[in-house]
Motif scaffolding. Sequence first.
Motif, mmCIF file in Angstrom:
data_model
loop_
_atom_site.group_PDB
_atom_site.id
_atom_site.type_symbol
_atom_site.label_atom_id
_atom_site.label_comp_id
_atom_site.label_asym_id
_atom_site.label_seq_id
_atom_site.Cartn_x
_atom_site.Cartn_y
_atom_site.Cartn_z
ATOM 1 N N PRO B 88 1.557 -0.932 0.202
ATOM 2 C CA PRO B 88 0.076 -0.002 0.358
ATOM 3 C C PRO B 88 0.943 1.461 -0.319
ATOM 4 C CG PRO B 88 -0.994 -1.246 1.643
ATOM 5 C CD PRO B 88 0.163 -2.391 1.040
ATOM 6 N N ALA B 89 0.169 2.483 -1.202
ATOM 7 C CA ALA B 89 1.362 3.478 -0.593
ATOM 8 C C ALA B 89 1.331 4.032 0.085
ATOM 9 C CB ALA B 89 0.736 3.769 -2.525
ATOM 10 N N ASP B 90 0.704 4.321 1.277
ATOM 11 C CA ASP B 90 0.395 5.153 1.987
ATOM 12 C C ASP B 90 1.044 4.574 3.148
ATOM 13 O OD1 ASP B 90 -0.868 2.723 2.782
ATOM 14 O OD2 ASP B 90 -3.230 3.598 3.787
ATOM 15 N N SER B 91 1.689 3.762 3.069
ATOM 16 C CA SER B 91 2.859 2.864 4.242
ATOM 17 C C SER B 91 4.372 2.945 3.527
ATOM 18 C CB SER B 91 1.641 1.363 4.390
ATOM 19 O OG SER B 91 1.317 0.968 4.111
ATOM 20 N N ILE B 92 3.992 3.177 2.487
ATOM 21 C CA ILE B 92 5.521 2.939 1.938
ATOM 22 C C ILE B 92 6.908 3.974 3.062
ATOM 23 C CG2 ILE B 92 5.637 4.955 0.986
ATOM 24 C CD1 ILE B 92 6.644 3.179 -1.757
ATOM 25 N N GLY B 93 6.340 4.642 3.563
ATOM 26 C CA GLY B 93 7.430 5.389 4.410
ATOM 27 C C GLY B 93 7.804 4.329 5.908
ATOM 28 N N GLU B 94 6.968 4.203 6.468
ATOM 29 C CA GLU B 94 6.927 2.951 7.690
ATOM 30 C C GLU B 94 7.909 1.479 6.610
ATOM 31 O OE1 GLU B 94 3.813 1.504 10.209
ATOM 32 O OE2 GLU B 94 5.340 0.121 10.522
ATOM 33 N N ARG B 95 7.476 1.250 5.771
ATOM 34 C CA ARG B 95 7.931 0.005 5.439
ATOM 35 C C ARG B 95 10.057 0.471 4.912
ATOM 36 N NH1 ARG B 95 3.906 -0.530 2.680
ATOM 37 N NH2 ARG B 95 4.817 0.052 0.450
ATOM 38 N N LEU B 96 9.276 1.595 4.222
ATOM 39 C CA LEU B 96 10.859 1.628 3.604
ATOM 40 C C LEU B 96 12.336 2.411 4.845
ATOM 41 C CD1 LEU B 96 13.289 3.266 1.606
ATOM 42 C CD2 LEU B 96 12.358 4.849 1.763
ATOM 43 N N VAL B 97 11.416 2.656 5.855
ATOM 44 C CA VAL B 97 12.643 2.780 7.397
ATOM 45 C C VAL B 97 12.784 1.739 7.999
ATOM 46 C CG1 VAL B 97 12.275 4.170 9.785
ATOM 47 C CG2 VAL B 97 11.663 5.164 7.093
ATOM 48 N N ARG B 98 11.518 1.100 8.097
ATOM 49 C CA ARG B 98 12.430 -0.410 8.941
ATOM 50 C C ARG B 98 12.751 -1.146 8.078
ATOM 51 N NH1 ARG B 98 9.246 -1.987 13.662
ATOM 52 N NH2 ARG B 98 8.055 -1.071 13.235
ATOM 53 N N THR B 99 12.890 -1.090 6.971
ATOM 54 C CA THR B 99 13.362 -2.369 6.248
ATOM 55 C C THR B 99 14.704 -1.570 6.252
ATOM 56 O OG1 THR B 99 12.020 -2.618 4.480
ATOM 57 C CG2 THR B 99 14.220 -2.711 3.762
ATOM 58 N N TYR B 100 16.047 -0.514 5.957
ATOM 59 C CA TYR B 100 16.594 -0.149 5.882
ATOM 60 C C TYR B 100 17.558 -0.340 7.608
ATOM 61 C CZ TYR B 100 20.264 3.329 5.277
ATOM 62 O OH TYR B 100 21.217 4.193 4.879
ATOM 63 N N PHE B 101 16.801 0.110 8.390
ATOM 64 C CA PHE B 101 17.059 0.172 10.102
ATOM 65 C C PHE B 101 17.129 -1.682 10.393
ATOM 66 C CE2 PHE B 101 16.239 4.620 9.432
ATOM 67 C CZ PHE B 101 17.229 5.178 10.117
ATOM 68 N N THR B 102 16.847 -2.582 9.597
ATOM 69 C CA THR B 102 16.544 -4.203 10.303
ATOM 70 C C THR B 102 17.194 -4.077 9.518
ATOM 71 O OG1 THR B 102 14.146 -3.773 10.335
ATOM 72 C CG2 THR B 102 15.333 -6.095 10.334
ATOM 73 N N LEU B 103 18.101 -4.337 7.765
ATOM 74 C CA LEU B 103 19.720 -4.525 7.841
ATOM 75 C C LEU B 103 20.168 -3.784 8.129
ATOM 76 C CD1 LEU B 103 18.776 -3.294 3.438
ATOM 77 C CD2 LEU B 103 18.614 -5.394 4.391
ATOM 78 N N TRP B 104 20.747 -3.028 8.632
ATOM 79 C CA TRP B 104 21.347 -2.176 9.667
ATOM 80 C C TRP B 104 21.895 -3.330 11.013
ATOM 81 C CZ3 TRP B 104 25.928 1.204 9.198
ATOM 82 C CH2 TRP B 104 25.468 1.860 7.680
ATOM 83 N N GLU B 105 20.994 -4.210 11.329
ATOM 84 C CA GLU B 105 20.819 -4.941 12.511
ATOM 85 C C GLU B 105 20.457 -5.550 12.406
ATOM 86 O OE1 GLU B 105 18.329 -2.895 15.427
ATOM 87 O OE2 GLU B 105 18.758 -1.516 15.122
ATOM 88 N N ASP B 106 20.598 -6.555 11.248
ATOM 89 C CA ASP B 106 21.155 -7.626 10.921
ATOM 90 C C ASP B 106 22.358 -8.587 11.068
ATOM 91 O OD1 ASP B 106 21.139 -10.149 8.769
ATOM 92 O OD2 ASP B 106 19.334 -9.596 8.709
#
Lengths: 198, 198
Positions: B88-106
């Motif tokens: 969904p386009a209206d939650s793309i910000g949340e998905r992008l931020v969560r994915t990015y920081f999860t990659l840093w913490e993985d």
Amino acid sequence: MSGQSDSTRRPGRRVGDSGTRETILATALEMFADRGFAATSVRAIAKQAEVDPALVRHFFGTKQELFTTAVVDRSKVAGRMAEAFRGPADSIGERLVRTYFTLWEDPETGPLLQTLFRSAVSDEELAPLFVPMMFARLQDRASDAESATILDRATLATPQILGVAVCRYIFRIPVIAEEPLDDLVARLAPQVQRILEG
Amino acid sequence: MSGQSDSTRRPGRRVGDSGTRETILATALEMFADRGFAATSVRAIAKQAEVDPALVRHFFGTKQELFTTAVVDRSKVAGRMAEAFRGPADSIGERLVRTYFTLWEDPETGPLLQTLFRSAVSDEELAPLFVPMMFARLQDRASDAESATILDRATLATPQILGVAVCRYIFRIPVIAEEPLDDLVARLAPQVQRILEG
């Protein structure tokens, strides 16, 4: 061979001590900015400043500590950042953002900030000192309680302005690198103002 | 001595070419992540992968190009970032931020992102490839016109999330490093959503 004793600090310090200290700091800052942090040793700085390496370590501790002291005391960076906090409270965001990016674009302080950032990113001991170094002079201008609050807020605003600086001056992403400084200040100032107001 | 000709590309490529390509990329990514970009030579990668250095250069060009291809093709980074744009386009910000920081913490991708960032900061040729590398897979999932817009927006959101990542994972500023991931996502997602909506 140094003729100066570095194991005792006598109350009557000899004339010349403060001159020596200044010479070491000026030499260190120049060499760090020219050659980078990793390629500049305490020994090389001591040689260039014509003092004993033990004296440099006595005055300033580790290479990391010497670097931060040189940046704070001998460059304009920390002083300018502290100045930005002076003046009307409702325009502090604009002053902070303009001062920060002007320091990156200034031919004198720009190369130093590049070195400072690259060194902090690649040196684990220097990394945690990067932000405190930028704001080191803030504490001189306020009561302890005030400056603690200001320092906390300034630290919280750091990701905002640092992220843009990295994309603009290090990664040189065209759309961000080519934005005129005034537009950049107008865009970031309100965000930073909100963070500083808490 | 390599028995493979690397000066001509014949239409009927031998069986094993794609396996060799994969082996080189896997070896390169592992060595870069372990030793860092600067300390890893094309020659050392070729030796470890048991191929001729000329073949590595033929397939991948410079060390910088080999690095970006290895990160995009063989790590999860670019694929995960592209995935974040699905939904969904209206939650793309949340998905992008969560994915990015999860990659840093993985534990698998975190060390690679550390190497990637440190390398890009210290290598002038690699620096401009850092952001395109993160978003390299975005173009696979949309029309050219759509992906150009998405890519521009994603690039504009980069300073926002990168600044926090640097303060959190590189400079380890306590107040930013200690924020729980969910709080961080909740705080940054609306800002990134606004930028992505243009």
